[in-house]
Write a protein that holds these residues in place. Structure first.
Motif, PDB file in Angstrom:
ATOM      1  N   VAL A 326      36.264  28.903  64.983  1.00 15.88           N
ATOM      2  CA  VAL A 326      37.064  29.347  63.842  1.00 15.88           C
ATOM      3  C   VAL A 326      38.329  30.041  64.326  1.00 15.88           C
ATOM      4  O   VAL A 326      39.448  29.764  63.858  1.00 15.88           O
ATOM      5  CB  VAL A 326      36.231  30.278  62.933  1.00 15.88           C
ATOM      6  CG1 VAL A 326      37.138  30.977  61.905  1.00 15.88           C
ATOM      7  CG2 VAL A 326      35.149  29.488  62.204  1.00 15.88           C
ATOM      8  N   SER A 327      38.166  30.957  65.281  1.00 13.55           N
ATOM      9  CA  SER A 327      39.340  31.685  65.780  1.00 13.55           C
ATOM     10  C   SER A 327      40.292  30.761  66.536  1.00 13.55           C
ATOM     11  O   SER A 327      41.509  30.917  66.460  1.00 13.55           O
ATOM     12  CB  SER A 327      38.895  32.836  66.683  1.00 13.55           C
ATOM     13  OG  SER A 327      38.166  32.357  67.802  1.00 13.55           O
ATOM     14  N   SER A 328      39.753  29.766  67.265  1.00 18.31           N
ATOM     15  CA  SER A 328      40.616  28.851  68.012  1.00 18.31           C
ATOM     16  C   SER A 328      41.507  28.042  67.083  1.00 18.31           C
ATOM     17  O   SER A 328      42.724  27.937  67.301  1.00 18.31           O
ATOM     18  CB  SER A 328      39.766  27.917  68.882  1.00 18.31           C
ATOM     19  OG  SER A 328      39.111  28.630  69.906  1.00 18.31           O
ATOM     20  N   PHE A 329      40.928  27.465  66.043  1.00 19.90           N
ATOM     21  CA  PHE A 329      41.739  26.678  65.101  1.00 19.90           C
ATOM     22  C   PHE A 329      42.709  27.582  64.338  1.00 19.90           C
ATOM     23  O   PHE A 329      43.874  27.209  64.109  1.00 19.90           O
ATOM     24  CB  PHE A 329      40.837  25.933  64.126  1.00 19.90           C
ATOM     25  CG  PHE A 329      40.213  24.686  64.699  1.00 19.90           C
ATOM     26  CD1 PHE A 329      40.992  23.563  64.939  1.00 19.90           C
ATOM     27  CD2 PHE A 329      38.868  24.641  65.004  1.00 19.90           C
ATOM     28  CE1 PHE A 329      40.427  22.416  65.474  1.00 19.90           C
ATOM     29  CE2 PHE A 329      38.297  23.502  65.537  1.00 19.90           C
ATOM     30  CZ  PHE A 329      39.072  22.381  65.777  1.00 19.90           C
ATOM     31  N   ALA A 330      42.260  28.778  63.950  1.00 21.24           N
ATOM     32  CA  ALA A 330      43.133  29.685  63.211  1.00 21.24           C
ATOM     33  C   ALA A 330      44.302  30.142  64.075  1.00 21.24           C
ATOM     34  O   ALA A 330      45.461  30.164  63.623  1.00 21.24           O
ATOM     35  CB  ALA A 330      42.338  30.886  62.708  1.00 21.24           C
ATOM     36  N   LEU A 331      44.007  30.498  65.328  1.00 20.26           N
ATOM     37  CA  LEU A 331      45.081  30.949  66.220  1.00 20.26           C
ATOM     38  C   LEU A 331      46.039  29.814  66.571  1.00 20.26           C
ATOM     39  O   LEU A 331      47.238  30.053  66.783  1.00 20.26           O
ATOM     40  CB  LEU A 331      44.474  31.537  67.495  1.00 20.26           C
ATOM     41  CG  LEU A 331      43.784  32.895  67.326  1.00 20.26           C
ATOM     42  CD1 LEU A 331      43.017  33.273  68.580  1.00 20.26           C
ATOM     43  CD2 LEU A 331      44.807  33.973  66.988  1.00 20.26           C
ATOM     44  N   ALA A 332      45.537  28.576  66.627  1.00 12.52           N
ATOM     45  CA  ALA A 332      46.434  27.444  66.875  1.00 12.52           C
ATOM     46  C   ALA A 332      47.429  27.290  65.728  1.00 12.52           C
ATOM     47  O   ALA A 332      48.634  27.059  65.951  1.00 12.52           O
ATOM     48  CB  ALA A 332      45.621  26.166  67.055  1.00 12.52           C
ATOM     49  N   ALA A 333      46.938  27.456  64.494  1.00 14.65           N
ATOM     50  CA  ALA A 333      47.842  27.389  63.344  1.00 14.65           C
ATOM     51  C   ALA A 333      48.835  28.550  63.355  1.00 14.65           C
ATOM     52  O   ALA A 333      50.019  28.384  63.020  1.00 14.65           O
ATOM     53  CB  ALA A 333      47.031  27.398  62.051  1.00 14.65           C
ATOM     54  N   ILE A 334      48.363  29.738  63.761  1.00 15.11           N
ATOM     55  CA  ILE A 334      49.257  30.900  63.834  1.00 15.11           C
ATOM     56  C   ILE A 334      50.343  30.669  64.892  1.00 15.11           C
ATOM     57  O   ILE A 334      51.521  31.012  64.683  1.00 15.11           O
ATOM     58  CB  ILE A 334      48.442  32.172  64.147  1.00 15.11           C
ATOM     59  CG1 ILE A 334      47.576  32.546  62.934  1.00 15.11           C
ATOM     60  CG2 ILE A 334      49.353  33.322  64.528  1.00 15.11           C
ATOM     61  CD1 ILE A 334      46.629  33.697  63.196  1.00 15.11           C
ATOM     62  N   ALA A 335      49.958  30.074  66.031  1.00 16.03           N
ATOM     63  CA  ALA A 335      50.932  29.812  67.086  1.00 16.03           C
ATOM     64  C   ALA A 335      52.034  28.871  66.588  1.00 16.03           C
ATOM     65  O   ALA A 335      53.225  29.076  66.879  1.00 16.03           O
ATOM     66  CB  ALA A 335      50.231  29.222  68.305  1.00 16.03           C
ATOM     67  N   VAL A 336      51.649  27.838  65.841  1.00 16.15           N
ATOM     68  CA  VAL A 336      52.641  26.912  65.289  1.00 16.15           C
ATOM     69  C   VAL A 336      53.560  27.644  64.307  1.00 16.15           C
ATOM     70  O   VAL A 336      54.794  27.485  64.325  1.00 16.15           O
ATOM     71  CB  VAL A 336      51.946  25.733  64.600  1.00 16.15           C
ATOM     72  CG1 VAL A 336      52.965  24.866  63.853  1.00 16.15           C
ATOM     73  CG2 VAL A 336      51.192  24.892  65.620  1.00 16.15           C
TER      74      VAL A 336
END
Length: 596
Positions: A326-336
């Protein structure tokens, strides 16, 4: 026979054997025995047969140095009694399964045989008296068949004194050998003819798994193959000088475990709790109010502590694994999103955004590597499998059903090894299976069904709600993006129609940032849904609830007999483990990895 020898043994009269206490003590390997009665051994030199059985037992001990053994049989006149004497002479533990109450069973013996039976019962560590009835049509044969099947579920290896002839009736040596082979239980056949060497029937001698075997097709070996067999059986048996090695994963910081509970809270599935930030630990168990049997003491001392440990480890690993993706996908979206915001902010602020993007990517890498090295995913699957199998074992053990091995047992599986080790420690109950005993076992089954039906229904509703709300949220984000794109196209068309050719204009960069960020967030939500398989979990739990409810209805329609109750317990275990197997296959294909 003396009255003392035939007095029914209460469930509390047998002290707890020291072999079942203490994790550092190796559990005894169960050796079942089946064989011919005296009339089929009339032409056999019985002292010579006893010597051969002693030699075979010595070979078994040599193949597993330092291990302890218990012989499980019915003390029938003939092969059973000869094997029991040989086992006791070698210091083996003796457990006895009687097809009838002991007073009734004694009617099968003459004066000398009855004395031997009484002595064997007195020397047995545990005696299970099954509810056989001679007055029912076919009841006597069914009783011996039932006892043989209980012996099978108690043993790792079956010792068969068998001449190789086909069955002559229910419950005979030929039938029990055939059922053992079909369930992948190794069988060591000792032919009454001294000219024929012992033969090991074991599918494990094959280099590949070819499915269920029959006596005519199963691989054959000899005493020389016993070390290989015992090495396989001993995989799950820790000793005092070599305890079981357990992979200890480092505790993850609370921030590594909060993402999944936070997702549940944000989607309205359940509220965030303080316990979500703490390591799960078992709740204290209440001591039984009334007197407990030796079996209850072994279950309380050996099984439930291991269940609690496995259940807590599984809960923690599941939360760690789910929070990681969950955190990996969320942080990937935040990075974008942070990268896109660089188009809007002043130059002086851009280093902060770059630092935020770097931090997001760094956390993704750290969490993924930490989870992979700590084995959150595999530990979750192993410990959840172990916990569910122990939950079923706590109910089936009261009817003598340990089912140490089976056609689908794989010794390389950690959960299977640990479950069989604990099952060996539980062993055979020492009890008379009467109406009160059956009522207690039936109540335990109903309680297990009620607990599991309630749990899977709640879990199905929770997973359905989570999947539905994530699906709607992701769809809404893509819909908003589509509306923004449609609005931009509309603005461009109006501008083109109302302004001279070549006129320049520019849309706000914020529209570009939003139209690019929302799909990234939607893609992250989709990734979380696919990785978590919430829809599949909801469907499987809903289906399992229906199947368990049907078993409960059958169990409550009428008081089941011993055989019916065993089948219902086995059916319950099959449903729970089959569902668990489907779930394991579904989640095993989704290991923790970098979002891409």
């Amino acid at each position: 026979m003396s009255n003392l020898a035939l007095t029914a043994r209460g469930t509390d009269s047998v002290p707890i054997n020291a072999s079942f206490i203490g994790v550092a003590t190796a559990a005894p390997i169960g050796v079942g025995v089946t064989g011919h009665r005296l009339e089929r051994l009339a032409a056999v030199d019985l002292p010579e047969l006893a010597t051969r059985l002693a030699d075979v037992m010595r070979a078994i001990e040599t193949a597993a140095p330092g291990r302890r053994f218990r012989l499980v049989g019915s003390l029938a006149e003939g092969a059973d009694m000869i094997a029991a004497d040989a086992a006791l002479a070698r210091g083996w533990q003796l457990d006895t399964v009687l097809p009838f109450a002991r007073e009734d069973y004694a009617n099968d013996f003459d004066g000398t045989g009855a004395v031997d039976l009484g002595q064997g019962l007195d020397r047995s560590a545990n005696v299970l008296e099954l509810p056989g009835r001679r007055d029912d049509p076919g009841g006597e044969a069914a009783a011996y068949e039932r006892a043989g099947r209980v012996v099978l579920t108690q043993c790792d290896l079956l010792l068969a004194i068998w001449d190789g002839d086909p069955p002559r009736g229910r419950g005979g040596a030929a039938q029990i050998v055939a059922e053992a082979v079909a369930h992948a239980i190794p069988v060591l056949v000792v032919h009454p003819d001294t000219a024929k060497a012992p033969v090991l029937l074991w599918s494990g001698l094959n280099s590949h798994d070819s499915g269920p075997e029959a006596v005519d097709t199963v691989a054959r070996g000899g005493l020389v193959d016993l070390p290989r067999l015992m090495a396989r059986l001993a995989l799950a048996l820790p000793t005092a000088d070599k305890p079981r090695e357990r992979r200890v994963a480092p505790d993850a910081p609370p921030m590594f475990t909060v993402a999944y509970p936070l997702l549940l809270a944000l989607t309205g599935v359940r509220r965030l709790r303080v316990a979500d930030l703490r390591k799960p630990c078992p709740a204290p168990r209440l001591s039984p109010a009334g007197p407990s049997s030796a079996l209850d003491a072994r279950i309380d001392g050996q099984l439930w502590p291991q269940f609690d440990r496995a259940d807590c480890e599984a809960s923690l690993a599941a939360q760690q694994f789910r929070s990681a993706f969950v955190s990996s996908f969320a942080l990937a979206a935040i990075a974008v999103t942070l990268a896109l915001l660089g188009l809007l902010v002043p130059v002086a602020v851009k280093p902060l955004l770059a630092a935020g993007e770097f931090t997001s990517i760094a956390i993704i890498l750290i969490v993924t590597q930490w989870g992979a090295r700590a084995g959150w995913h595999q530990r979750w699957l192993d410990q959840r499998t172990l916990a569910e199998e122990l939950r079923c074992l706590a109910v089936s053990a009261s009817l003598g059903d340990l089912f140490l091995r089976g056609a689908h047992a794989h010794d390389s599986e950690v959960a299977g090894q640990e479950r069989r080790d604990i099952a060996r420690r539980i062993g055979l109950p020492s009890a008379r299976v009467d109406a009160a005993y059956m009522a207690s076992a039936h109540a335990n089954l109903v309680a297990l069904l009620d607990d599991q039906i309630g749990y899977v229904r709640r879990e199905a509703a929770r997973m359905h709600m989570l999947e539905h709300r994530l699906h709607r949220l992701g769809g809404a984000l893509f819909m908003i993006t589509a509306l923004i794109c449609a609005g931009v196209l509309g603005i461009e068309m109006v501008w083109t129609l109302t302004h001279a050719p070549g006129a320049n204009h520019a849309l706000p960069l914020g529209i570009t940032v939003i139209s690019a960020s929302l799909p990234a967030i939607g893609a992250a939500i989709y990734g979380i849904r696919m990785q978590g398989d919430f829809a599949g979990a909801a469907r499987r739990n809903a289906s399992l609830a229906v199947q368990l409810d049907e078993v409960r209805r059958v169990a409550q329609d009428e008081a089941p007999s011993f055989d019916q109750l065993r089948r219902l317990i086995r059916r319950t275990a099959e449903l729970l483990t089959a569902d668990l197997s489907q779930w394991v296959r579904a989640t095993k294909a989704r290991p923790l990895s970098l979002p891409g």
